[in-house]
Enzyme design. Structure first.
Site, PDB file in Angstrom:
ATOM      1  CD  GLU A   1     -63.018  36.511  59.617  1.00  0.00           C
ATOM      2  OE1 GLU A   1     -63.173  35.442  60.257  1.00  0.00           O
ATOM      3  OE2 GLU A   1     -62.504  37.525  60.113  1.00  0.00           O
TER       4      GLU A   1
ATOM      5  CE  LYS B   1     -69.865  28.570  61.884  1.00  0.00           C
ATOM      6  NZ  LYS B   1     -69.123  27.387  62.300  1.00  0.00           N
TER       7      LYS B   1
ATOM      8  NE  ARG C   1     -67.551  27.219  71.823  1.00  0.00           N
ATOM      9  CZ  ARG C   1     -68.644  27.286  71.078  1.00  0.00           C
ATOM     10  NH1 ARG C   1     -68.568  27.083  69.776  1.00  0.00           N
ATOM     11  NH2 ARG C   1     -69.813  27.538  71.619  1.00  0.00           N
TER      12      ARG C   1
ATOM     13  CD  GLU D   1     -62.757  26.728  63.503  1.00  0.00           C
ATOM     14  OE1 GLU D   1     -63.611  25.830  63.595  1.00  0.00           O
ATOM     15  OE2 GLU D   1     -62.822  27.789  64.150  1.00  0.00           O
TER      16      GLU D   1
ATOM     17  NE  ARG E   1     -74.712  31.548  71.362  1.00  0.00           N
ATOM     18  CZ  ARG E   1     -73.974  30.634  70.731  1.00  0.00           C
ATOM     19  NH1 ARG E   1     -73.738  30.757  69.432  1.00  0.00           N
ATOM     20  NH2 ARG E   1     -73.477  29.599  71.393  1.00  0.00           N
TER      21      ARG E   1
ATOM     22  CE  LYS F   1     -74.078  29.907  64.781  1.00  0.00           C
ATOM     23  NZ  LYS F   1     -73.606  28.868  65.712  1.00  0.00           N
TER      24      LYS F   1
END
Length: 557
Positions: free
Chosen positions: A249, A251, A271, A301, A417, A423
């Site tokens: 996707e 970012k 967040r 986002e 994480r 990413k």
């Protein structure tokens, strides 16, 4: 209900502060949790974190160090200057308060020993003080509590008011203590905490209902959870090879949000679990139009687009920070939302694989071009790697950060994480670090903090450990704004040096991580540069010492 004296709690704080051993801290906490009456258990658990409200609560104490010093001055009968001198001498408002209270000559007539129930209820009342006389009301509440406090109690009450307890207890230690106190599986405690973000609730359920009760705790719309986090991929090719099949996707360089619908109420959380619904009316209007009236939790986002390209991250912060003039900013700085996950729809979905969650998202979303859309995504495997490379190049060309690479079979794991979400960015990796101090400039810049002392969190002890000074990457206006914030957060100033309550977070790029005895972490950053201010993050979101060590070992630096 069995009363718990606040002095008993203060003595536990003192024992915790006196040891650096994680197992010893865990046992001290477990002993306390076992002994506390069930009605008090949720409150005591939250107080052990140095907080009064759960992290996702909208309620804030709204007390800065100056207001607290004013209350101390009234109780102890000394001047503000004397209090500042003592803070400077002790390096901590808690220790300074203890010293000042030990010299107090006035005694409150008919004072009763402080109880945890009383202190906690009065601290919560600070958040309710509002209106024209809010500051006076807060001072009166603080005086009411502190006038009955003994020196050791004053140390921890003042620290709790500033949410800086400094006893070396983080959420992980409390989770372990809950598991030990009530003889339940630590993994169940961790999962229950991830899904509720309320350790007070988790402790109460563990005590009263054991493992079956913990297993029943789940996501609920209206109660935000920490987001699943991504690791850095060394290359697109290696990431796809490792995952086998992935959704890639765009970012987006914006603010990650979690949107909850519970009944007729829609709430938008950042967040850091801050409710920003009132600040983004066009997003609220958009999701009410684009999504069904069912209960749901979706994630996406928010970005700002100007002249067809993503605008600076600071424009978004400008929007979500403002409580006034929202209508004008909505016209001048319009926002767009890109959704990429659904965590709840007619029941929790986090244990479902990503491919299924994406199908659900696309089935319930009626896109509104330019306002509310699904994130741009391609389904990639080893046989069509070029599609991922194309998406990366296209995303960079359009001004975005890079791409996300997500395992299609992965469940959603809040707050973790891991390697199921990666990413890949065009720019080098950065660290999110918290400001703990700084140094004022000289001459014409003597009023500006020109160098910022940064810290990471030691995930084992929960303590902040310094890692670098940064002095580049900020323009004059940003320096002015940050210097004003630093002054408001000031704990101590000696000459040009200032120490502050850790609240400001900076995203920092660097050329290399090196070992260094100069900083408490044992590491330092070469050529650090501030990329941006991360007001969308909370102190709990900053990078850890473990991650720094991992980057050092992997040579990503």
């Amino acid at each position: 209900m069995k009363e718990l004296l606040y002095m008993e709690l203060a003595e536990v704080y003192h024992r915790l502060e006196s040891t650096t051993k994680r197992l010893e801290k865990t046992e001290i906490l477990a002993e306390l949790l076992r002994s506390v009456d069930k009605e008090l258990l949720p409150d005591v658990t939250i107080l052990m974190l140095g907080r009064v409200f759960p992290i996702w609560s909208e309620e804030e104490l709204g007390v800065g160090i100056k207001l607290l010093m004013k209350a101390i001055s009234l109780v102890v009968g000394v001047s503000m200057d004397e209090i500042e001198d003592e803070i400077r001498e002790q390096g901590d408002i808690g220790l300074a308060s203890e010293k000042l209270f030990s010299r107090k000559t006035q005694t409150t007539f008919f004072s009763q020993p402080l109880t945890v129930e009383f202190v906690y209820s009065r601290l919560k009342a600070l958040a309710s003080a509002s209106g024209d006389r809010a500051q006076s009301k807060k001072i009166n509440i603080l005086v009411e509590v502190l006038s009955q406090a003994k020196p050791l109690e004053a140390r921890y009450i003042t620290r709790t008011v500033l949410e800086e307890l400094r006893v070396g207890v983080a959420e992980g230690i409390i989770r372990d203590a809950i598991a030990r106190a009530f003889e339940v599986d630590p993994a169940l405690v961790e999962r229950a905490h991830m899904l509720t973000n309320d350790l007070g609730m988790v402790a109460a359920v563990a005590r009263e209902e054991g493992e079956p009760g913990l297993g029943r705790l789940n996501l609920e719309p209206g109660r935000p959870v920490k987001p699943m986090l991504a690791q850095l991929a060394s290359s697109i090719e290696s990431a796809i090879t490792e995952l086998g099949r992935a959704f890639c996707e765009t970012k987006y360089d914006g603010i990650r949000v979690q949107i909850h619908r519970c009944g007729d109420e829609v709430s938008i959380f950042t967040r850091r679990l801050e409710n920003i619904t009132a600040a983004v009316p066009e997003i609220l209007e958009g999701v009410e139009e684009a999504l069904p009236a069912d209960d749901y939790i979706v994630e996406g986002e928010i970005i700002v687009t100007m002249d067809g390209r993503p605008a600076s991250f600071q424009y978004i912060l400008q929007r979500v920070r403002r409580k006034y003039d929202v209508d004008r900013l909505t016209r001048e700085v319009p926002l767009s939302l890109f959704l990429f996950d659904v965590l709840y729809h007619r029941g929790p979905l986090i244990d479902e694989p990503l491919w299924h969650r994406r199908e659900v998202l696309e089935s319930i979303l009626s896109e509104i071009p330019g306002r509310v859309e699904a994130s741009r995504m391609v389904d990639v495997g080893p046989d069509n790697l070029d599609d991922a490379l194309w998406l990366f190049k296209e995303s960079i060309r359009e001004g975005h950060e890079g791409i996300m690479i997500k395992d299609t079979e992965a469940p959603y794991i809040p707050g973790i994480r891991g390697k199921k979400m990666l990413k890949f960015k065009a720019e080098p990796e950065t660290l999110d670090l918290i400001v703990v101090g700084g140094t004022y400039g000289r001459g014409k810049r003597a009023h500006l903090v020109g160098s910022y002392l940064l810290a990471v969190r030691d995930e084992k002890s929960g303590e902040l450990k310094t890692i670098a000074h940064v002095a580049t990457g900020l323009d004059d206006q940003t320096l002015q704004d940050l210097s004003e914030r630093m002054e408001n957060l000031k704990v101590e100033r000696r000459g040009r040096k200032i120490r502050v309550k850790p609240e400001i977070i900076l995203e920092v790029a660097y050329s290399e991580i090196v070992r260094s005895p100069e900083y408490e972490s044992g590491y330092s950053l070469r050529f650090p540069v501030v990329k941006r201010i991360r007001d969308d993050l909370s102190p709990d979101d900053i990078d850890t010492l473990g991650r720094v060590i991992s980057l050092f070992k992997q040579g990503f630096s």
